[in-house]
Design a protein around this motif. Structure first.
Motif, mmCIF file in Angstrom:
data_model
loop_
_atom_site.group_PDB
_atom_site.id
_atom_site.type_symbol
_atom_site.label_atom_id
_atom_site.label_comp_id
_atom_site.label_asym_id
_atom_site.label_seq_id
_atom_site.Cartn_x
_atom_site.Cartn_y
_atom_site.Cartn_z
ATOM 1 N N ILE A 280 0.833 -1.208 0.000
ATOM 2 C CA ILE A 280 0.000 0.000 0.000
ATOM 3 C C ILE A 280 0.863 1.251 0.000
ATOM 4 C CG2 ILE A 280 -1.795 1.266 1.244
ATOM 5 C CD1 ILE A 280 -2.728 -1.423 2.390
ATOM 6 N N THR A 281 1.934 1.230 0.774
ATOM 7 C CA THR A 281 2.826 2.381 0.851
ATOM 8 C C THR A 281 3.437 2.702 -0.506
ATOM 9 O OG1 THR A 281 3.376 1.858 3.150
ATOM 10 C CG2 THR A 281 4.886 3.312 1.966
ATOM 11 N N THR A 282 3.868 1.669 -1.215
ATOM 12 C CA THR A 282 4.524 1.871 -2.513
ATOM 13 C C THR A 282 3.521 2.222 -3.607
ATOM 14 O OG1 THR A 282 6.269 0.308 -1.922
ATOM 15 C CG2 THR A 282 5.980 0.798 -4.257
ATOM 16 N N ALA A 283 2.409 1.519 -3.653
ATOM 17 C CA ALA A 283 1.413 1.758 -4.709
ATOM 18 C C ALA A 283 0.615 3.028 -4.484
ATOM 19 C CB ALA A 283 0.473 0.559 -4.817
ATOM 20 N N GLY A 284 0.513 3.466 -3.243
ATOM 21 C CA GLY A 284 -0.242 4.672 -2.934
ATOM 22 C C GLY A 284 -1.728 4.515 -3.225
ATOM 23 N N LYS A 285 -2.346 5.547 -3.742
ATOM 24 C CA LYS A 285 -3.790 5.520 -4.018
ATOM 25 C C LYS A 285 -4.162 4.477 -5.064
ATOM 26 C CE LYS A 285 -4.718 10.337 -2.736
ATOM 27 N NZ LYS A 285 -5.230 11.660 -3.192
ATOM 28 N N SER A 286 -3.185 4.075 -5.878
ATOM 29 C CA SER A 286 -3.459 3.066 -6.909
ATOM 30 C C SER A 286 -3.844 1.727 -6.302
ATOM 31 C CB SER A 286 -2.228 2.875 -7.804
ATOM 32 O OG SER A 286 -1.916 4.069 -8.495
ATOM 33 N N ALA A 287 -3.477 1.494 -5.042
ATOM 34 C CA ALA A 287 -3.793 0.233 -4.382
ATOM 35 C C ALA A 287 -5.257 0.140 -3.959
ATOM 36 C CB ALA A 287 -2.908 0.048 -3.150
ATOM 37 N N THR A 288 -5.947 1.249 -3.906
ATOM 38 C CA THR A 288 -7.336 1.259 -3.448
ATOM 39 C C THR A 288 -8.199 0.297 -4.267
ATOM 40 O OG1 THR A 288 -7.167 3.559 -2.728
ATOM 41 C CG2 THR A 288 -9.378 2.689 -3.066
ATOM 42 N N GLY A 289 -8.882 -0.587 -3.572
ATOM 43 C CA GLY A 289 -9.738 -1.571 -4.219
ATOM 44 C C GLY A 289 -9.062 -2.887 -4.517
ATOM 45 N N ASP A 290 -7.735 -2.930 -4.442
ATOM 46 C CA ASP A 290 -7.013 -4.186 -4.683
ATOM 47 C C ASP A 290 -7.276 -5.171 -3.544
ATOM 48 O OD1 ASP A 290 -6.055 -3.083 -6.974
ATOM 49 O OD2 ASP A 290 -3.985 -2.865 -6.298
ATOM 50 N N LEU A 291 -7.080 -6.456 -3.842
ATOM 51 C CA LEU A 291 -7.444 -7.494 -2.882
ATOM 52 C C LEU A 291 -6.352 -8.547 -2.737
ATOM 53 C CD1 LEU A 291 -10.191 -7.243 -5.106
ATOM 54 C CD2 LEU A 291 -11.194 -7.887 -2.910
ATOM 55 N N VAL A 292 -6.371 -9.213 -1.598
ATOM 56 C CA VAL A 292 -5.515 -10.376 -1.373
ATOM 57 C C VAL A 292 -6.287 -11.406 -0.565
ATOM 58 C CG1 VAL A 292 -3.334 -9.085 -1.364
ATOM 59 C CG2 VAL A 292 -4.546 -9.486 0.798
ATOM 60 N N THR A 293 -5.821 -12.640 -0.653
ATOM 61 C CA THR A 293 -6.232 -13.646 0.321
ATOM 62 C C THR A 293 -5.029 -13.899 1.210
ATOM 63 O OG1 THR A 293 -5.600 -15.367 -1.284
ATOM 64 C CG2 THR A 293 -7.950 -14.838 -1.087
ATOM 65 N N SER A 294 -5.289 -14.236 2.474
ATOM 66 C CA SER A 294 -4.200 -14.603 3.368
ATOM 67 C C SER A 294 -4.660 -15.689 4.311
ATOM 68 C CB SER A 294 -3.692 -13.389 4.154
ATOM 69 O OG SER A 294 -2.467 -13.694 4.817
ATOM 70 N N VAL A 295 -3.693 -16.365 4.912
ATOM 71 C CA VAL A 295 -4.005 -17.496 5.788
ATOM 72 C C VAL A 295 -4.610 -17.010 7.097
ATOM 73 C CG1 VAL A 295 -2.226 -18.920 4.763
ATOM 74 C CG2 VAL A 295 -1.648 -17.495 6.733
ATOM 75 N N GLY A 296 -5.506 -17.822 7.652
ATOM 76 C CA GLY A 296 -6.089 -17.543 8.960
ATOM 77 C C GLY A 296 -7.095 -16.408 8.947
ATOM 78 N N VAL A 297 -7.427 -15.960 10.147
ATOM 79 C CA VAL A 297 -8.290 -14.796 10.319
ATOM 80 C C VAL A 297 -7.402 -13.643 10.763
ATOM 81 C CG1 VAL A 297 -10.305 -16.184 10.888
ATOM 82 C CG2 VAL A 297 -8.809 -15.408 12.723
ATOM 83 N N PRO A 298 -7.865 -12.397 10.655
ATOM 84 C CA PRO A 298 -7.021 -11.260 11.042
ATOM 85 C C PRO A 298 -6.484 -11.414 12.462
ATOM 86 C CG PRO A 298 -9.000 -10.506 9.936
ATOM 87 C CD PRO A 298 -9.183 -11.974 10.166
ATOM 88 N N VAL A 299 -5.156 -11.331 12.607
ATOM 89 C CA VAL A 299 -4.548 -11.527 13.916
ATOM 90 C C VAL A 299 -5.056 -10.493 14.916
ATOM 91 C CG1 VAL A 299 -2.500 -10.107 13.430
ATOM 92 C CG2 VAL A 299 -2.356 -11.985 15.081
ATOM 93 N N THR A 300 -5.452 -9.320 14.425
ATOM 94 C CA THR A 300 -5.937 -8.266 15.311
ATOM 95 C C THR A 300 -7.294 -8.598 15.930
ATOM 96 O OG1 THR A 300 -6.853 -7.142 13.368
ATOM 97 C CG2 THR A 300 -4.691 -6.417 14.136
#
Length: 406
Positions: A280-300
């Motif tokens: 997100i830091t590198t892509a800036g506003k261009s990252a808005t709306g982009d998606l990923v899958t990741s393992v588990g549930v949010p650690v937070t």
């Protein structure tokens, strides 16, 4: 994080077991009369260069687990230390690091690596020495289930485990979300030709087609690429309504920016290799709306992870704890608990490494990332996955669940 300890100079023969005896070293505290045994937990990850943000999250996740074990005297008579080695996301470096960790008689377990491609170069080294290895992030199915995992599963190495679920589930989970929730029907697929990226892209493509989706085109990039002008033109002219990327954040964070700058306002969707704040830091506003899958549930969202997160922040450790930090903490804890079942009164048996492998297989405890236990292949029994989307400059979890292949 790079601790010095006794090292046995030895040559490694891949076809035979490397015999090491009297693992661990005695530390005499002359002032207090305390006689403890030092045991080292090895770490292998990219600590500099490509993928280092997530690699550092692994290193310091392990460090916190070791510090907690020492503070709570989890294994009486034993003091744990961390030995972290940098593989720079290069398989050859990983193999050299594995040989180095095997040769250190104080090492009774290793956490890592980050990259599935690096893991393929390390597994046999650890297996020949009966040294347990737990990856918090490898997702290539063949690492635990063999090259023919889709038709005939067979575990290649009993010393290898992981706390991350596999791409066999992650690829299908992403395909289902893209088709069913996002209503995408025409996807362009790109991968970085690496074990992880190419494998994930292949599984996503198969799942998307099975659901009725179409592939507008496919292409590949090289790790380290920064100019994607030709690829961007292909994607833009293909009419695709989604770009799926199999690979790490290093290239995808640049690709998405160049894609949006060219006027192709379609989301880029990737796997856990992209799940980093650095993206997100590198892509800036261009990252808005982009998606990923990741393992588990949010650690937070996990109550057990509260102290872990607070400690990571308080120590101001570098790297991204939210990607694999919790899974690294749990991997290290599984090794530490196994050592606790093997070492009595600080005395380490000659076959400690082999005994630790057997004890890790029996793991069954509640960790900071959820339930920690392993199936007959060494895979985690925690099959939870989460889709995240960039909203307001951060990764926002939009769906958690499991995926059951048809």
């Amino acid at each position: 994080m790079r601790q010095r300890s006794l090292v046995i100079l030895t040559s490694f023969i891949t076809t035979g077991a490397l015999a090491l005896t009297a693992c661990g070293s005695r530390d005499d505290d002359n002032a207090g009369g305390d006689d403890t045994t030092t045991v080292v937990i090895g770490v292998d990850a990219p600590l500099t260069g490509a993928n280092s943000a997530t690699g550092l999250g692994i290193q310091y996740g392990v460090q916190i687990a070791v510090d907690d074990a020492n503070k709570n005297n989890l294994v009486p008579g034993v003091k744990f230390k961390v030995k972290a080695l940098d593989d720079k996301a290069v398989p050859a470096n990983g193999q050299q690091n594995a040989t180095s960790l095997v040769a250190d008689k104080d090492v009774l377990g290793v956490v890592g690596p980050l990259n599935s491609g690096v893991a393929t170069s390390m597994q046999q080294v650890f297996a020949a020495a009966n040294l347990v290895e737990i990856s918090p992030s490898n997702t290539a199915p063949e690492l635990t289930q063999g090259k023919n995992w889709q038709t005939s599963k067979a575990r290649p190495y009993k010393t290898y485990f992981r706390t991350a679920t596999t791409d066999a589930l992650q690829g299908g989970f992403a395909a289902d979300y893209a088709y069913t929730t996002l209503k995408k029907r025409n996807v362009y697929v790109v991968d970085d030709k690496q074990t992880y990226g190419a494998g994930l892209a292949k599984l996503f493509t198969a799942g998307f087609k099975t659901l009725g989706g179409k592939v507008a085109g496919t292409d590949h990039v090289n790790t380290g690429d920064k100019d994607f002008a030709t690829l961007v033109t292909k994607i833009k002219n293909s009419g695709a309504d989604l770009l799926y990327y199999g690979g790490q954040y290093d290239e995808s964070q640049i690709l998405t920016k160049q894609l949006k700058d060219a006027g192709a306002n379609i989301p880029l969707f990737g796997g856990d290799g992209m799940f980093s704040d650095t993206y997100i830091t590198t892509a800036g506003k261009s990252a808005t709306g982009d998606l990923v899958t990741s393992v588990g549930v949010p650690v937070t969202t996990l109550p057990a992870a509260k102290d872990f997160i607070a400690t990571y922040k308080a120590k101001k450790y570098p790297g991204d704890y939210g990607t694999y930090g919790g899974y690294s903490y749990d991997a290290a804890t599984a090794i530490i608990k196994a050592i606790g079942n093997v070492v009595k009164d600080g005395k380490i048996p000659d076959d400690a490494r082999a005994q630790v492998v057997a004890e890790v297989q029996k793991s069954n405890f509640d960790g900071v990332s959820g339930k920690v236990s392993f199936d007959e292949f060494g895979d985690t029994t925690n099959k939870q996955l989460t889709v995240y989307q960039v909203k307001d400059g951060k990764w926002d979890p939009v769906k958690s669940g499991t995926y059951n292949p048809a």
